[in-house]
Design a protein around this motif. Sequence first.
Motif, PDB file in Angstrom:
ATOM      1  N   PHE A 183      -2.126  -2.999   7.060  1.00  0.00           N
ATOM      2  CA  PHE A 183      -1.549  -3.996   6.161  1.00  0.00           C
ATOM      3  C   PHE A 183      -0.381  -3.435   5.348  1.00  0.00           C
ATOM      4  CE2 PHE A 183      -5.091  -1.868   4.127  1.00  0.00           C
ATOM      5  CZ  PHE A 183      -4.528  -1.431   2.930  1.00  0.00           C
ATOM      6  N   ALA A 184      -0.162  -2.116   5.419  1.00  0.00           N
ATOM      7  CA  ALA A 184       0.905  -1.478   4.651  1.00  0.00           C
ATOM      8  C   ALA A 184       1.279  -0.149   5.309  1.00  0.00           C
ATOM      9  CB  ALA A 184       0.468  -1.236   3.208  1.00  0.00           C
ATOM     10  N   LYS A 185       2.489   0.303   5.040  1.00  0.00           N
ATOM     11  CA  LYS A 185       2.964   1.597   5.537  1.00  0.00           C
ATOM     12  C   LYS A 185       3.499   2.401   4.354  1.00  0.00           C
ATOM     13  CE  LYS A 185       4.292   0.013  10.195  1.00  0.00           C
ATOM     14  NZ  LYS A 185       3.863  -1.392  10.060  1.00  0.00           N
ATOM     15  N   PRO A 186       2.639   3.100   3.622  1.00  0.00           N
ATOM     16  CA  PRO A 186       3.091   3.891   2.476  1.00  0.00           C
ATOM     17  C   PRO A 186       4.155   4.919   2.869  1.00  0.00           C
ATOM     18  CG  PRO A 186       0.700   3.707   2.484  1.00  0.00           C
ATOM     19  CD  PRO A 186       1.178   3.153   3.794  1.00  0.00           C
ATOM     20  N   ASP A 187       5.204   4.983   2.088  1.00  0.00           N
ATOM     21  CA  ASP A 187       6.357   5.840   2.371  1.00  0.00           C
ATOM     22  C   ASP A 187       6.193   7.156   1.610  1.00  0.00           C
ATOM     23  OD1 ASP A 187       8.799   7.001   2.767  1.00  0.00           O
ATOM     24  OD2 ASP A 187       9.984   5.368   1.918  1.00  0.00           O
ATOM     25  N   TYR A 188       5.760   8.198   2.291  1.00  0.00           N
ATOM     26  CA  TYR A 188       5.477   9.471   1.632  1.00  0.00           C
ATOM     27  C   TYR A 188       6.734  10.302   1.374  1.00  0.00           C
ATOM     28  CZ  TYR A 188       0.775   8.265   3.277  1.00  0.00           C
ATOM     29  OH  TYR A 188      -0.413   7.613   3.532  1.00  0.00           O
ATOM     30  N   HIS A 189       7.849   9.945   1.981  1.00  0.00           N
ATOM     31  CA  HIS A 189       9.090  10.701   1.785  1.00  0.00           C
ATOM     32  C   HIS A 189      10.046  10.021   0.809  1.00  0.00           C
ATOM     33  CE1 HIS A 189       9.039  13.517   5.561  1.00  0.00           C
ATOM     34  NE2 HIS A 189       7.952  13.614   4.820  1.00  0.00           N
ATOM     35  N   ARG A 190       9.569   8.993   0.110  1.00  0.00           N
ATOM     36  CA  ARG A 190      10.440   8.276  -0.826  1.00  0.00           C
ATOM     37  C   ARG A 190      10.966   9.208  -1.920  1.00  0.00           C
ATOM     38  NH1 ARG A 190      10.250   2.757  -2.210  1.00  0.00           N
ATOM     39  NH2 ARG A 190       9.483   2.533  -0.081  1.00  0.00           N
ATOM     40  N   ALA A 191      10.097  10.049  -2.456  1.00  0.00           N
ATOM     41  CA  ALA A 191      10.527  10.968  -3.518  1.00  0.00           C
ATOM     42  C   ALA A 191      11.540  11.973  -2.997  1.00  0.00           C
ATOM     43  CB  ALA A 191       9.319  11.696  -4.108  1.00  0.00           C
ATOM     44  N   LEU A 192      11.395  12.373  -1.735  1.00  0.00           N
ATOM     45  CA  LEU A 192      12.329  13.317  -1.133  1.00  0.00           C
ATOM     46  C   LEU A 192      13.717  12.689  -0.997  1.00  0.00           C
ATOM     47  CD1 LEU A 192      12.930  15.998   0.270  1.00  0.00           C
ATOM     48  CD2 LEU A 192      12.023  15.026   2.379  1.00  0.00           C
ATOM     49  N   ARG A 193      13.749  11.415  -0.598  1.00  0.00           N
ATOM     50  CA  ARG A 193      15.039  10.743  -0.395  1.00  0.00           C
ATOM     51  C   ARG A 193      15.668  10.282  -1.702  1.00  0.00           C
ATOM     52  NH1 ARG A 193      12.000   7.605   2.910  1.00  0.00           N
ATOM     53  NH2 ARG A 193      12.602   5.769   1.713  1.00  0.00           N
ATOM     54  N   GLN A 194      14.841   9.746  -2.602  1.00  0.00           N
ATOM     55  CA  GLN A 194      15.371   9.068  -3.775  1.00  0.00           C
ATOM     56  C   GLN A 194      15.049   9.749  -5.094  1.00  0.00           C
ATOM     57  OE1 GLN A 194      13.757   5.052  -3.067  1.00  0.00           O
ATOM     58  NE2 GLN A 194      15.827   4.442  -2.495  1.00  0.00           N
ATOM     59  N   GLY A 195      14.207  10.769  -5.063  1.00  0.00           N
ATOM     60  CA  GLY A 195      13.861  11.464  -6.295  1.00  0.00           C
ATOM     61  C   GLY A 195      12.669  10.881  -7.021  1.00  0.00           C
ATOM     62  N   ILE A 196      12.231   9.687  -6.641  1.00  0.00           N
ATOM     63  CA  ILE A 196      11.091   9.010  -7.261  1.00  0.00           C
ATOM     64  C   ILE A 196      10.189   8.495  -6.155  1.00  0.00           C
ATOM     65  CG2 ILE A 196      10.350   7.038  -8.654  1.00  0.00           C
ATOM     66  CD1 ILE A 196      12.962   7.250 -10.184  1.00  0.00           C
ATOM     67  N   GLY A 197       8.883   8.741  -6.289  1.00  0.00           N
ATOM     68  CA  GLY A 197       7.932   8.304  -5.275  1.00  0.00           C
ATOM     69  C   GLY A 197       7.830   6.792  -5.196  1.00  0.00           C
ATOM     70  N   GLU A 198       7.239   6.318  -4.103  1.00  0.00           N
ATOM     71  CA  GLU A 198       7.102   4.872  -3.901  1.00  0.00           C
ATOM     72  C   GLU A 198       6.252   4.252  -5.004  1.00  0.00           C
ATOM     73  OE1 GLU A 198       6.167   1.671  -0.361  1.00  0.00           O
ATOM     74  OE2 GLU A 198       5.398   3.704  -0.151  1.00  0.00           O
ATOM     75  N   VAL A 199       6.667   3.067  -5.426  1.00  0.00           N
ATOM     76  CA  VAL A 199       5.945   2.286  -6.430  1.00  0.00           C
ATOM     77  C   VAL A 199       5.248   1.132  -5.720  1.00  0.00           C
ATOM     78  CG1 VAL A 199       6.196   0.824  -8.476  1.00  0.00           C
ATOM     79  CG2 VAL A 199       7.561   2.915  -8.251  1.00  0.00           C
ATOM     80  N   ILE A 200       4.029   0.821  -6.134  1.00  0.00           N
ATOM     81  CA  ILE A 200       3.271  -0.272  -5.524  1.00  0.00           C
ATOM     82  C   ILE A 200       3.503  -1.563  -6.309  1.00  0.00           C
ATOM     83  CG2 ILE A 200       0.978  -1.116  -4.905  1.00  0.00           C
ATOM     84  CD1 ILE A 200       0.054   1.823  -4.877  1.00  0.00           C
ATOM     85  N   TYR A 201       3.995  -2.580  -5.617  1.00  0.00           N
ATOM     86  CA  TYR A 201       4.126  -3.913  -6.214  1.00  0.00           C
ATOM     87  C   TYR A 201       2.803  -4.632  -6.009  1.00  0.00           C
ATOM     88  CZ  TYR A 201       5.838  -8.709  -6.904  1.00  0.00           C
ATOM     89  OH  TYR A 201       6.016 -10.007  -7.342  1.00  0.00           O
ATOM     90  N   GLY A 202       2.107  -4.885  -7.110  1.00  0.00           N
ATOM     91  CA  GLY A 202       0.732  -5.357  -7.005  1.00  0.00           C
ATOM     92  C   GLY A 202       0.553  -6.835  -6.733  1.00  0.00           C
ATOM     93  N   ALA A 203       1.528  -7.659  -7.104  1.00  0.00           N
ATOM     94  CA  ALA A 203       1.375  -9.111  -6.935  1.00  0.00           C
ATOM     95  C   ALA A 203       1.237  -9.466  -5.465  1.00  0.00           C
ATOM     96  CB  ALA A 203       2.571  -9.832  -7.539  1.00  0.00           C
ATOM     97  N   GLY A 204       0.248 -10.296  -5.152  1.00  0.00           N
ATOM     98  CA  GLY A 204       0.042 -10.735  -3.775  1.00  0.00           C
ATOM     99  C   GLY A 204      -0.841  -9.822  -2.948  1.00  0.00           C
ATOM    100  N   LYS A 232       1.825  12.769  -7.269  1.00  0.00           N
ATOM    101  CA  LYS A 232       1.196  13.107  -8.553  1.00  0.00           C
ATOM    102  C   LYS A 232       1.121  11.932  -9.515  1.00  0.00           C
ATOM    103  CE  LYS A 232       2.550  17.983  -8.293  1.00  0.00           C
ATOM    104  NZ  LYS A 232       3.157  17.884  -6.952  1.00  0.00           N
ATOM    105  N   SER A 233       2.092  11.035  -9.442  1.00  0.00           N
ATOM    106  CA  SER A 233       2.102   9.864 -10.323  1.00  0.00           C
ATOM    107  C   SER A 233       2.348   8.626  -9.471  1.00  0.00           C
ATOM    108  CB  SER A 233       3.204   9.989 -11.386  1.00  0.00           C
ATOM    109  OG  SER A 233       2.983  11.116 -12.209  1.00  0.00           O
ATOM    110  N   ILE A 234       1.460   7.658  -9.571  1.00  0.00           N
ATOM    111  CA  ILE A 234       1.579   6.439  -8.785  1.00  0.00           C
ATOM    112  C   ILE A 234       1.649   5.257  -9.741  1.00  0.00           C
ATOM    113  CG2 ILE A 234       0.530   4.986  -7.014  1.00  0.00           C
ATOM    114  CD1 ILE A 234      -0.992   7.529  -6.093  1.00  0.00           C
ATOM    115  N   LEU A 235       2.755   4.562  -9.702  1.00  0.00           N
ATOM    116  CA  LEU A 235       2.977   3.414 -10.575  1.00  0.00           C
ATOM    117  C   LEU A 235       2.679   2.132  -9.813  1.00  0.00           C
ATOM    118  CD1 LEU A 235       4.125   2.445 -13.356  1.00  0.00           C
ATOM    119  CD2 LEU A 235       6.359   2.313 -12.239  1.00  0.00           C
ATOM    120  N   ILE A 236       1.897   1.245 -10.422  1.00  0.00           N
ATOM    121  CA  ILE A 236       1.598  -0.060  -9.838  1.00  0.00           C
ATOM    122  C   ILE A 236       2.082  -1.123 -10.810  1.00  0.00           C
ATOM    123  CG2 ILE A 236      -0.157  -1.564  -8.831  1.00  0.00           C
ATOM    124  CD1 ILE A 236      -1.403   1.802  -9.476  1.00  0.00           C
ATOM    125  N   THR A 237       2.963  -2.016 -10.353  1.00  0.00           N
ATOM    126  CA  THR A 237       3.466  -3.087 -11.199  1.00  0.00           C
ATOM    127  C   THR A 237       2.799  -4.408 -10.852  1.00  0.00           C
ATOM    128  OG1 THR A 237       5.291  -3.697  -9.721  1.00  0.00           O
ATOM    129  CG2 THR A 237       5.706  -1.918 -11.296  1.00  0.00           C
TER     130      THR A 237
END
Length: 252
Positions: A37-58, A77-82
């Motif tokens: 149901f999802a494909k978490p992007d583990y290299h987001r922090a490497l590319r953009q400097g900030i790890g993937e954020v989870i959009y919680g709505a839906g 280390k830090s996972i943000l869910i909005t």
Amino acid sequence: MEQKEVRALLEQVSSGELDIDEAMLKLKEAPFEDLGFAKPDYHRALRQGIGEVIYGAGKTPEQIHDIVASMVQQGQKSILITRMSSEAAEAVEQDFIIKYDKYSRIGLVGEIPEPDGIGKVVVAAAGTSDLPVAEEAAQTAECFGNEVIRLYDVGVAGLHRLLAHREEIMTARVIVAVAGMEGALASVIGGLADCPVIAVPTSVGYGASFGGVSALLAMLNSCASGVSVVNIDNGFGAGYLASMINHMEGKR
């Protein structure tokens, strides 16, 4: 893997502490995982400097829990869910320590990093009704390593309240201005500040505000220079952009 970790890895190779094959093995870890149901992007922090954020709505509480679990397993280390529901927070809390703010619907798994931004991020909100969006922006910026100053209930209906904070406005590195109704706060702050101003229109207002469209159009038509605008109620987008600006030095 974050950019700082990649730099440390390369320094270990350079110093001879780690051989090239070991380093290659670490870098070859899968950049994402297919959970169905999802494909978490583990290299987001490497590319953009900030790890993937989870959009919680839906998303269901179970889906959010499983995405968090996969990201924790990969070492984020830090996972943000909005836009997170209290039910989703309870599901995640069964296996992980989470800090959840029902007011802004922000969830954080892990630790808030020490501020390492260049300056201070000011988040200014016109009225108390704008605070859920303002807090989404403020907490997002804090989660990404910024010192945040909050100026709340400083709308133009009582301009003296804003002018009492001229020092904070004039010394900020970047300002997030959150307002509904006619959205005038961003223009006023833009006329006082010498830093970028990120305007956030909110859906606060009476019928003719059209759910925030009036504030959006007013902010887009601001005559103050240096004002940019994000989407209606997008506190996260504003906090993210503010963090990027506050961490930028002389890039070439």
